[in-house]
Motif scaffolding. Structure first.
Motif, PDB file in Angstrom:
ATOM      1  N   THR A   1       0.835  -1.189   0.000  1.00  0.00           N
ATOM      2  CA  THR A   1       0.000   0.000   0.000  1.00  0.00           C
ATOM      3  C   THR A   1       0.878   1.251   0.000  1.00  0.00           C
ATOM      4  O   THR A   1       1.829   1.355   0.777  1.00  0.00           O
ATOM      5  CB  THR A   1      -0.919  -0.018   1.238  1.00  0.00           C
ATOM      6  N   CYS A   2       0.552   2.206  -0.888  1.00  0.00           N
ATOM      7  CA  CYS A   2       1.315   3.457  -0.987  1.00  0.00           C
ATOM      8  C   CYS A   2       1.099   4.297   0.276  1.00  0.00           C
ATOM      9  O   CYS A   2      -0.038   4.546   0.658  1.00  0.00           O
ATOM     10  CB  CYS A   2       0.866   4.229  -2.222  1.00  0.00           C
ATOM     11  N   PRO A   3       2.193   4.712   0.920  1.00  0.00           N
ATOM     12  CA  PRO A   3       2.041   5.493   2.158  1.00  0.00           C
ATOM     13  C   PRO A   3       1.498   6.901   1.890  1.00  0.00           C
ATOM     14  O   PRO A   3       1.028   7.555   2.813  1.00  0.00           O
ATOM     15  CB  PRO A   3       3.467   5.571   2.701  1.00  0.00           C
ATOM     16  N   TYR A   4       1.557   7.349   0.644  1.00  0.00           N
ATOM     17  CA  TYR A   4       1.092   8.718   0.348  1.00  0.00           C
ATOM     18  C   TYR A   4      -0.384   8.757  -0.006  1.00  0.00           C
ATOM     19  O   TYR A   4      -1.117   9.607   0.470  1.00  0.00           O
ATOM     20  CB  TYR A   4       1.906   9.315  -0.807  1.00  0.00           C
ATOM     21  N   CYS A   5      -0.817   7.829  -0.882  1.00  0.00           N
ATOM     22  CA  CYS A   5      -2.198   7.948  -1.372  1.00  0.00           C
ATOM     23  C   CYS A   5      -3.064   6.751  -0.996  1.00  0.00           C
ATOM     24  O   CYS A   5      -4.246   6.717  -1.279  1.00  0.00           O
ATOM     25  CB  CYS A   5      -2.207   8.136  -2.885  1.00  0.00           C
ATOM     26  N   GLY A   6      -2.465   5.717  -0.388  1.00  0.00           N
ATOM     27  CA  GLY A   6      -3.266   4.579   0.056  1.00  0.00           C
ATOM     28  C   GLY A   6      -3.584   3.556  -1.031  1.00  0.00           C
ATOM     29  O   GLY A   6      -4.296   2.591  -0.795  1.00  0.00           O
TER      30      GLY A   6
ATOM     31  N   GLN B   1       7.702   2.685  -7.291  1.00  0.00           N
ATOM     32  CA  GLN B   1       6.864   3.800  -7.697  1.00  0.00           C
ATOM     33  C   GLN B   1       5.398   3.433  -7.532  1.00  0.00           C
ATOM     34  O   GLN B   1       5.010   2.295  -7.696  1.00  0.00           O
ATOM     35  CB  GLN B   1       7.132   4.151  -9.171  1.00  0.00           C
ATOM     36  N   CYS B   2       4.602   4.451  -7.179  1.00  0.00           N
ATOM     37  CA  CYS B   2       3.162   4.228  -7.069  1.00  0.00           C
ATOM     38  C   CYS B   2       2.508   4.608  -8.396  1.00  0.00           C
ATOM     39  O   CYS B   2       2.672   5.719  -8.869  1.00  0.00           O
ATOM     40  CB  CYS B   2       2.586   5.074  -5.943  1.00  0.00           C
ATOM     41  N   ASP B   3       1.798   3.668  -9.014  1.00  0.00           N
ATOM     42  CA  ASP B   3       1.169   3.929 -10.307  1.00  0.00           C
ATOM     43  C   ASP B   3       0.012   4.911 -10.192  1.00  0.00           C
ATOM     44  O   ASP B   3      -0.406   5.498 -11.179  1.00  0.00           O
ATOM     45  CB  ASP B   3       0.630   2.633 -10.920  1.00  0.00           C
ATOM     46  N   LYS B   4      -0.509   5.028  -8.975  1.00  0.00           N
ATOM     47  CA  LYS B   4      -1.673   5.896  -8.797  1.00  0.00           C
ATOM     48  C   LYS B   4      -1.240   7.359  -8.671  1.00  0.00           C
ATOM     49  O   LYS B   4      -1.664   8.207  -9.432  1.00  0.00           O
ATOM     50  CB  LYS B   4      -2.418   5.444  -7.531  1.00  0.00           C
ATOM     51  N   CYS B   5      -0.358   7.651  -7.698  1.00  0.00           N
ATOM     52  CA  CYS B   5      -0.007   9.061  -7.477  1.00  0.00           C
ATOM     53  C   CYS B   5       1.335   9.416  -8.122  1.00  0.00           C
ATOM     54  O   CYS B   5       1.719  10.569  -8.159  1.00  0.00           O
ATOM     55  CB  CYS B   5       0.010   9.394  -5.983  1.00  0.00           C
ATOM     56  N   GLY B   6       2.029   8.419  -8.682  1.00  0.00           N
ATOM     57  CA  GLY B   6       3.253   8.687  -9.437  1.00  0.00           C
ATOM     58  C   GLY B   6       4.498   8.893  -8.590  1.00  0.00           C
ATOM     59  O   GLY B   6       5.582   9.090  -9.117  1.00  0.00           O
TER      60      GLY B   6
END
Ligand code: ZN
Ligand code: ZN
Length: 581
Positions: free
Chosen positions: A145-150, A158-163
């Motif tokens: 789980t991305c710590p920035y956007c969940g 890298q998070c594909d959602k928030c980049g």
């Protein structure tokens, strides 16, 4: 218009674990080719380089799965991808690979320079170890789980959602992507790039940069504002460039740092083959050289922050990026391209489905996702080819040339009496050209194609209104004016299409009596190509429509799947072992 003479144009280096699909093409290699061809057409000297990115765990594992050594795998992949660039008429001056010795030496020397300049430090880092698979997991083989956007499916890098760029140990609930078990984080010594020391300089450079696209600037500035951290330069991965640092003998350079430096090493490699070996350095060191990078939006942080930071840290005075053209995503019929689920069309399949590369090039540039994610749709593909290319552009040019051939024996008449409507059309043509130039100068290729279509429509309205075929007896002077202007418009269209559809435009320009059309140079305006007593050649049909039964198949989802299935099977059987899927 650009005043500088020299350009380096590049595209993100394709990762050779697979065949590029339409989405990869649109964002990187194809867009870069169109831009490079545009600059050459405007009289600039262009060095267009890229290469195969072939290092890292993904390839190592993909190769092992197929029973190859990584190098055997990437040899096959690289050669096949070269073949694809030939199919797609990509005008690289040098398409190399990260296994090139020139590249490897360049990267190692470069890393030693940034170390000497105080930008490298060692740190203990937590590295993921999967106890079940018994291997160190590269960042993207960990998800969580991305710590920035969940976002629950973020990758370790890298998070594909928030980049955002991540570190695997930032992830909440990390898991191994091979076996889903929870990795253990063990402490390992690694060499880090002190990105934090360059924060202020990169920030100022970005803020004062006049050419970077809005999306590139916004994203990068917000990332810097949340603080830059040192980034690991080394990895516990076997397949890569051995790290040159003392005591780092068992490490390799992280693939991203490796591939970014390829933009420079590929230029070096190109010039080392020539008489003027040191010219690569003059080119990269001159403040007058312009550089342009074509990438997908997920690559923004690497090109707008990490690459300029590397250049600054090296203190080698290489030119910082001028244009970074980052596209949004291309989807396929509303879905993400997926190799595993076979969603999409791959570069070699496209040509097998419909063997007119120029039409593919044009439709992809019509769909180029410049502002938002855009979907490739078969219905749109057919509409663009049949209605825009054939009806709007092709018919107009063909009608014009046929009438000139018939009425004036192929000699383009002079405009003798210019009325209001004629004047409007003349002004329309000049205005279109200057809008086209403005967009192309900024690599807004999709917007430039809008201008082309508008001009073609203007031409059609004009010729229909003036109806020269009714007036040839009673008012030949007016017919001369009309066809003179129509010829001009047609020529403008052919020139504007030149970077996008090089082969079709060249044969069109030949037909229009333009000399040396294969090496077309238009410094100021396409009018400069019209000679006194300009003579055309016998007109032929310009474009063709997609055959009716093929169009019907592509529009019916059931028939289409069956058809695409057979195409895939055929194309797949022709791919090298490494790239079959
Ligand atoms: Zn996120
Ligand atoms: Zn595992």
């Amino acid at each position: 218009m650009w005043n500088t003479g020299n350009w380096v144009v590049t595209s993100a280096w394709p990762y050779v674990n697979g065949v590029p699909h339409l989405g990869t093409l649109v964002g990187s290699v194809l867009s870069a080719d169109v831009f490079a061809r545009y600059l050459r057409m405007r009289g600039h000297r262009v060095i267009f380089v890229s290469g195969s990115d072939e290092h890292g765990t993904v390839i190592e594992i993909e190769a092992r799965k197929k029973g190859f050594e990584p190098k055997v795998f990437t040899d096959q992949a690289h050669n096949y991808i070269l073949h694809i660039w030939r199919l797609w008429n990509i005008s690289f001056d040098n398409y190399t690979r990260t296994e090139s010795n020139i590249h490897k030496d360049f990267v190692r020397d470069f890393m030693l320079d940034i170390e000497k300049n105080g930008y490298v430090e060692t740190r203990e880092q937590f590295v993921a170890w999967c106890p079940r698979d018994r291997l160190y997991l590269a960042d993207r083989f960990i998800s969580g789980t991305c710590p920035y956007c969940g976002y629950e499916d973020a990758r370790g890098d890298q998070c594909d959602k928030c980049g955002r760029i991540l570190d695997p140990d930032f992830l909440v609930n990390p898991r191994c992507t091979f076996c889903d078990s929870r990795p253990i984080f063990v402490s390992r010594k690694h060499w880090f790039f002190r990105l934090d020391r360059l924060e202020g300089r990169i920030y100022e450079w970005l803020r004062n940069h006049g050419l970077l696209g809005e999306n590139v600037k916004r994203y990068s500035i917000s990332w810097i504002e949340s603080g830059l951290e040192p980034r690991a330069l080394t990895r516990d991965v076997a397949w890569g460039i051995p790290a040159p640092f003392k005591e780092a003998e068992d490490k390799t350079i992280y693939v991203w740092f490796d591939a970014l430096l390829g933009y420079i090493s590929a230029t070096k490699e190109l010039f080392l083959r020539t008489e003027k070996q040191s010219e690569w350095l003059e080119l990269w060191s001159s403040p007058d050289t312009m550089t342009a990078y074509f990438i997908g939006k997920d690559n923004i942080p690497f090109h707008a922050i990490i690459f300029p930071a590397l250049i600054l840290a090296s203190e080698r005075n290489y030119k910082l990026p001028d244009i970074i053209s980052a596209t949004e995503y291309l989807l396929y019929e509303g879905e993400k391209f997926s190799k595993s689920r076979r969603v999409g069309v791959w570069a070699d399949e496209a040509v097998e489905i419909f063997n007119e590369v120029d039409y593919w090039r044009f439709t992809l540039m019509r769909m180029r996702p410049e502002d938002r994610d855009t979907s490739f749709k078969w219905s749109e593909f057919i509409r663009v080819v049949n209605s825009e290319l054939n009806d709007d552009i092709g018919n107009f040019i063909h009608r014009t040339l046929t009438l000139i051939w018939r009425y004036f024996n192929g000699e383009v008449p002079e405009a003798s009496k210019i009325g209001d409507l004629d004047r409007e059309v003349l002004e329309g043509a000049e205005e279109s050209w200057s809008k086209y130039v403005q967009h192309m100068d900024r690599a807004e290729i999709r917007r430039a194609t809008d201008v082309v279509i508008e001009l073609a429509r203007l031409g059609n309205q004009y010729i229909t209104k003036k109806a020269p075929w009714f007036k040839i007896r009673e008012d030949p002077e007016d017919v001369k004016t009309t066809l003179s202007l129509c010829f001009k418009l047609g020529l403008y269209l052919a020139v504007m299409l030149h970077p996008i559809m090089p082969a079709s435009s060249t044969s069109l320009l030949d037909m229009m009596g333009v000399e040396n059309s294969g090496k077309l140079v238009v410094k100021n305006s396409p009018s400069e190509l019209i000679k006194d007593r300009h003579v055309i050649r016998e007109p032929r049909v310009v474009f063709t429509k997609i055959p009716k039964d093929l169009a019907a198949t592509l529009l019916d989802s059931e028939k289409r799947e069956a058809f695409l299935g057979s195409v895939r099977e055929k194309v797949n059987s022709q791919r090298p072992e490494a790239l079959k899927f």
